[in-house]
Design a protein around this motif. Structure first.
Motif, PDB file in Angstrom:
ATOM      1  N   GLN A  81       0.849  -1.318   0.019  1.00 20.96           N
ATOM      2  CA  GLN A  81       0.066  -0.071  -0.050  1.00 20.96           C
ATOM      3  C   GLN A  81       0.866   1.353   0.059  1.00 20.96           C
ATOM      4  OE1 GLN A  81      -2.370   0.455   3.618  1.00 20.96           O
ATOM      5  NE2 GLN A  81      -3.953   1.867   2.434  1.00 20.96           N
ATOM      6  N   ARG A  82       1.952   1.251   0.719  1.00 23.60           N
ATOM      7  CA  ARG A  82       2.964   2.291   0.799  1.00 23.60           C
ATOM      8  C   ARG A  82       3.805   2.514  -0.284  1.00 23.60           C
ATOM      9  NH1 ARG A  82       3.037   4.873   6.354  1.00 23.60           N
ATOM     10  NH2 ARG A  82       4.439   6.261   5.048  1.00 23.60           N
ATOM     11  N   LYS A  83       3.771   1.676  -1.168  1.00 19.10           N
ATOM     12  CA  LYS A  83       4.768   1.438  -2.404  1.00 19.10           C
ATOM     13  C   LYS A  83       6.251   1.088  -2.049  1.00 19.10           C
ATOM     14  CE  LYS A  83       1.638   3.652  -5.226  1.00 19.10           C
ATOM     15  NZ  LYS A  83       0.355   2.815  -5.271  1.00 19.10           N
ATOM     16  N   TYR A  84       6.455   0.085  -1.116  1.00 20.92           N
ATOM     17  CA  TYR A  84       7.812  -0.044  -0.564  1.00 20.92           C
ATOM     18  C   TYR A  84       7.754  -1.644  -1.776  1.00 20.92           C
ATOM     19  CZ  TYR A  84       8.634   2.811   3.041  1.00 20.92           C
ATOM     20  OH  TYR A  84       8.878   4.110   3.716  1.00 20.92           O
ATOM     21  N   LEU A  85       6.859  -2.279  -1.720  1.00 22.35           N
ATOM     22  CA  LEU A  85       6.627  -3.488  -2.837  1.00 22.35           C
ATOM     23  C   LEU A  85       5.564  -3.176  -3.905  1.00 22.35           C
ATOM     24  CD1 LEU A  85       6.978  -6.405  -0.114  1.00 22.35           C
ATOM     25  CD2 LEU A  85       8.839  -5.826  -1.520  1.00 22.35           C
ATOM     26  N   ARG A  86       5.884  -3.744  -5.071  1.00 18.57           N
ATOM     27  CA  ARG A  86       4.738  -3.771  -6.017  1.00 18.57           C
ATOM     28  C   ARG A  86       3.583  -4.593  -5.789  1.00 18.57           C
ATOM     29  NH1 ARG A  86       7.880  -3.695 -11.864  1.00 18.57           N
ATOM     30  NH2 ARG A  86       8.750  -1.773 -11.868  1.00 18.57           N
ATOM     31  N   ALA A  87       4.153  -5.933  -5.094  1.00 22.59           N
ATOM     32  CA  ALA A  87       3.184  -6.857  -4.637  1.00 22.59           C
ATOM     33  C   ALA A  87       3.976  -7.737  -3.581  1.00 22.59           C
ATOM     34  CB  ALA A  87       2.823  -7.661  -5.908  1.00 22.59           C
ATOM     35  N   ILE A  88       3.191  -8.624  -2.858  1.00 24.19           N
ATOM     36  CA  ILE A  88       3.662  -9.505  -1.671  1.00 24.19           C
ATOM     37  C   ILE A  88       4.304 -10.559  -2.618  1.00 24.19           C
ATOM     38  CG2 ILE A  88       3.292 -11.082   0.021  1.00 24.19           C
ATOM     39  CD1 ILE A  88       0.888  -9.031   0.873  1.00 24.19           C
TER      40      ILE A  88
END
Length: 170
Positions: A81-88
């Protein structure tokens, strides 16, 4: 003067004989039996490499999140959600992105006593920074921030890799 081939002779020249096809199939089968024993371990090794890389990436991102916000994320979805990852990332052993085991700092310290948690309480940081006479923890004590967020991620796969290392220990 050359004679033109008959229709029957022309048909015989266009295809392969049964012997030629069987020889080619025999060669392909021989090559396949030589390659399959090398293929399966390569796939398994690739899964373990991807698992280790996914865990390394998530742990690095959790640390970056902590450095940016001063707290650990509540769950992995917050990192997306905070854009640290594109997806899990997907756990390649289980084939799912929902089997990751998340640990808080207290759970991580209880499972792995050798884990050094470098976070300190704000009052201890201020006491060190401003030279006040706040109580100093005994030597060898590891101060831990009581944070309800996740600080560590482990694989939820059961079992062990071919080398005997449990997936939960990655």
């Amino acid at each position: 003067m050359t004679l033109a081939p008959t229709p029957r002779a022309r048909r015989a020249q266009c295809g392969f004989t049964l012997i030629e096809l069987l020889v080619v199939l025999g060669i392909i089968a021989t090559l396949a039996t030589l390659m399959v024993p090398n293929y399966v371990p390569a796939i398994t090794k690739a899964k373990h490499t991807v698992l280790a890389e996914n865990l390394r990436t998530m742990r690095r991102v959790i640390d970056q999140y902590y450095d940016d916000t001063g707290r650990y994320p509540v769950n992995l979805a917050e990192l997306v959600q905070r854009k640290y990852l594109r997806a899990i990332p997907q756990d390649p052993v289980t084939g799912s992105d929902s089997t990751w085991i998340t640990l808080t700092s207290a759970e991580n310290a209880a499972q792995d006593p050798s884990a050094v948690i470098l976070a300190t309480t704000p009052s201890a940081q201020d006491a060190f920074r401003f030279g006040s006479s706040a109580p100093v923890p005994p030597p060898g004590a590891i101060p831990v921030v009581e944070d309800k967020g996740i600080c560590c991620v482990k694989s939820g796969a059961t079992g062990a890799d071919p080398a005997g290392k449990a997936y939960a220990d990655y």
